[in-house]
Design an enzyme around this catalytic site. Structure first.
Site, PDB file in Angstrom:
ATOM      1  N   THR A  47       0.691 -15.382  30.628  1.00 42.78           N
ATOM      2  CA  THR A  47       1.501 -16.596  30.718  1.00 42.78           C
ATOM      3  C   THR A  47       1.178 -17.378  31.980  1.00 42.78           C
ATOM      4  O   THR A  47       0.931 -18.593  31.935  1.00 42.78           O
ATOM      5  CB  THR A  47       2.992 -16.230  30.704  1.00 42.78           C
ATOM      6  OG1 THR A  47       3.269 -15.410  29.571  1.00 42.78           O
ATOM      7  CG2 THR A  47       3.854 -17.481  30.645  1.00 42.78           C
ATOM      8  N   TYR A 110       5.394 -18.436  18.333  1.00 39.50           N
ATOM      9  CA  TYR A 110       5.729 -19.540  17.426  1.00 39.50           C
ATOM     10  C   TYR A 110       6.535 -19.060  16.214  1.00 39.50           C
ATOM     11  O   TYR A 110       7.707 -19.393  16.081  1.00 39.50           O
ATOM     12  CB  TYR A 110       4.488 -20.310  16.971  1.00 39.50           C
ATOM     13  CG  TYR A 110       4.841 -21.633  16.296  1.00 39.50           C
ATOM     14  CD1 TYR A 110       5.094 -22.768  17.063  1.00 39.50           C
ATOM     15  CD2 TYR A 110       4.960 -21.727  14.920  1.00 39.50           C
ATOM     16  CE1 TYR A 110       5.457 -23.957  16.459  1.00 39.50           C
ATOM     17  CE2 TYR A 110       5.309 -22.913  14.318  1.00 39.50           C
ATOM     18  CZ  TYR A 110       5.561 -24.028  15.081  1.00 39.50           C
ATOM     19  OH  TYR A 110       5.926 -25.203  14.485  1.00 39.50           O
ATOM     20  N   TYR A 137       3.290  -5.626  25.604  1.00 39.44           N
ATOM     21  CA  TYR A 137       3.701  -6.633  26.584  1.00 39.44           C
ATOM     22  C   TYR A 137       4.866  -7.414  25.996  1.00 39.44           C
ATOM     23  O   TYR A 137       4.683  -8.203  25.076  1.00 39.44           O
ATOM     24  CB  TYR A 137       2.503  -7.545  26.908  1.00 39.44           C
ATOM     25  CG  TYR A 137       2.778  -8.774  27.732  1.00 39.44           C
ATOM     26  CD1 TYR A 137       3.901  -8.886  28.540  1.00 39.44           C
ATOM     27  CD2 TYR A 137       1.886  -9.837  27.724  1.00 39.44           C
ATOM     28  CE1 TYR A 137       4.133 -10.028  29.298  1.00 39.44           C
ATOM     29  CE2 TYR A 137       2.105 -10.980  28.478  1.00 39.44           C
ATOM     30  CZ  TYR A 137       3.233 -11.068  29.259  1.00 39.44           C
ATOM     31  OH  TYR A 137       3.461 -12.196  30.005  1.00 39.44           O
ATOM     32  N   LYS A 166       4.279  -3.335  29.634  1.00 42.72           N
ATOM     33  CA  LYS A 166       4.571  -4.350  30.638  1.00 42.72           C
ATOM     34  C   LYS A 166       5.736  -5.157  30.092  1.00 42.72           C
ATOM     35  O   LYS A 166       5.633  -5.778  29.047  1.00 42.72           O
ATOM     36  CB  LYS A 166       3.348  -5.238  30.882  1.00 42.72           C
ATOM     37  CG  LYS A 166       3.551  -6.227  32.037  1.00 42.72           C
ATOM     38  CD  LYS A 166       3.911  -7.597  31.571  1.00 42.72           C
ATOM     39  CE  LYS A 166       4.002  -8.568  32.746  1.00 42.72           C
ATOM     40  NZ  LYS A 166       4.287  -9.957  32.351  1.00 42.72           N
TER      41      LYS A 166
END
Length: 300
Positions: A47, A110, A137, A166
């Site tokens: 990100t 999305y 993640y 994570k």
């Protein structure tokens, strides 16, 4: 057996040239800057690295540049999550081919999908690359699909190469529970920078810290203090990092990371549109305040 990654893992910023392309030379410079300031690992294309704004080919090329620049000095975990299972497999296979230590995969973004579909997505990738380590993640702030504790346990039980989690959801409970997986060898990394002292002091292995792009020495010092059980120092350093987080907006605006980092002499350009650029006066002001905080750190 997979060797755990411990310490401060930096979700690297992606440098861009003024006219838009990825600046691969600047990426190599950033790798060296971070390693020289003591970070324990690199996590490109997440990100903070604006990964979803890059094409597949840009993601592959940048991943290769980072692995080559790191040159084995620290482990590199490539973020290979994508909106489709096919693209995720393609990027994960590429991470293995270029010699990355592992890949980390965020749930597809999305579209909202069922828990069963999300589990099947991870199983498809893991079974396609059975000898390559993969991290789950979880980051519900950027995708409608969320990994619950039960889903993490089911995915790990059904695979052999899911080696860690994570988590950017802020759920310490889920990370603490995950530590017991794979006979207590499961790798755990906290996402939110406000939880580093608490998470590491309670035994989590690593922190994936966006602010470490700008102040790696502060975040590394915080991890080391918490990891060594020096809680008074860890609390003090966490307080200092919290001030920095407020100045840098804690990753809510990546242009602050990039603009203030440029004040340190590491130029990485600016964010890729449509991400906005903050008022440029804030960059110099922010660095002036942060530099004063760094000046209070004990010499290493």
């Amino acid at each position: 057996m997979y060797e755990k990654i411990r310490g401060i893992i930096v979700p690297m910023l992606t440098p861009f040239k003024q006219d838009g392309p990825v600046d691969y030379d600047a990426a190599s410079t950033l790798v060296n800057y971070l390693i020289e300031h003591g970070v324990h690992g690199l996590f490109p294309l997440g990100t903070t690295g604006e990964g979803p704004l890059l094409s597949l080919e840009e993601r592959k090329q940048l991943a290769q540049v980072v692995v080559q620049a790191a040159a084995g000095r620290v482990p590199v975990v490539i973020h290979s999550g994508a909106i489709t299972t096919a693209e995720t497999i393609q990027l994960t296979e590429h991470a293995q081919q270029i010699g990355a230590r592992a890949a980390a995969i965020i749930p597809p973004y999305y579209f909202k999908i069922s828990e069963r579909a999300l589990i099947d997505h991870y199983l498809a990738v893991a079974r396609r690359l059975p000898s390559f380590p993969i991290y789950l993640y979880d980051n519900p702030g950027v995708t409608p699909n969320h990994l619950t504790k039960a889903m993490v346990f089911e995915i790990v039980e059904a695979t052999e190469n899911i080696v860690g989690l994570k988590d950017s959801s802020g759920s310490l409970e889920k990370l603490f529970a995950a530590r017991q997986l794979r006979d207590n060898t499961f790798n755990t990394a906290i996402g939110p920078d406000g939880l580093i002292a608490a998470g590491v002091a309670m035994g989590l292995d690593a922190s994936v810290s966006g602010n470490a792009n700008v102040v790696p020495e502060l975040v590394v010092a915080l991890f080391n203090a918490a990891d060594q059980g020096n809680l008074e120092t860890a609390r003090s350093l966490q307080d200092k990092l919290n001030i920095v987080r407020e100045i840098l907006q804690d990753g809510r605006d990546m242009s602050m990371f990039k603009g203030v980092l440029a004040q340190r002499g590491i130029s990485v350009g600016q964010v890729r549109p449509p991400l906005p650029v903050a008022n440029r006066d804030l960059f110099a002001q922010g660095w002036q305040k942060i530099e004063a905080i760094l000046g209070t750190l004990e010499p290493v």
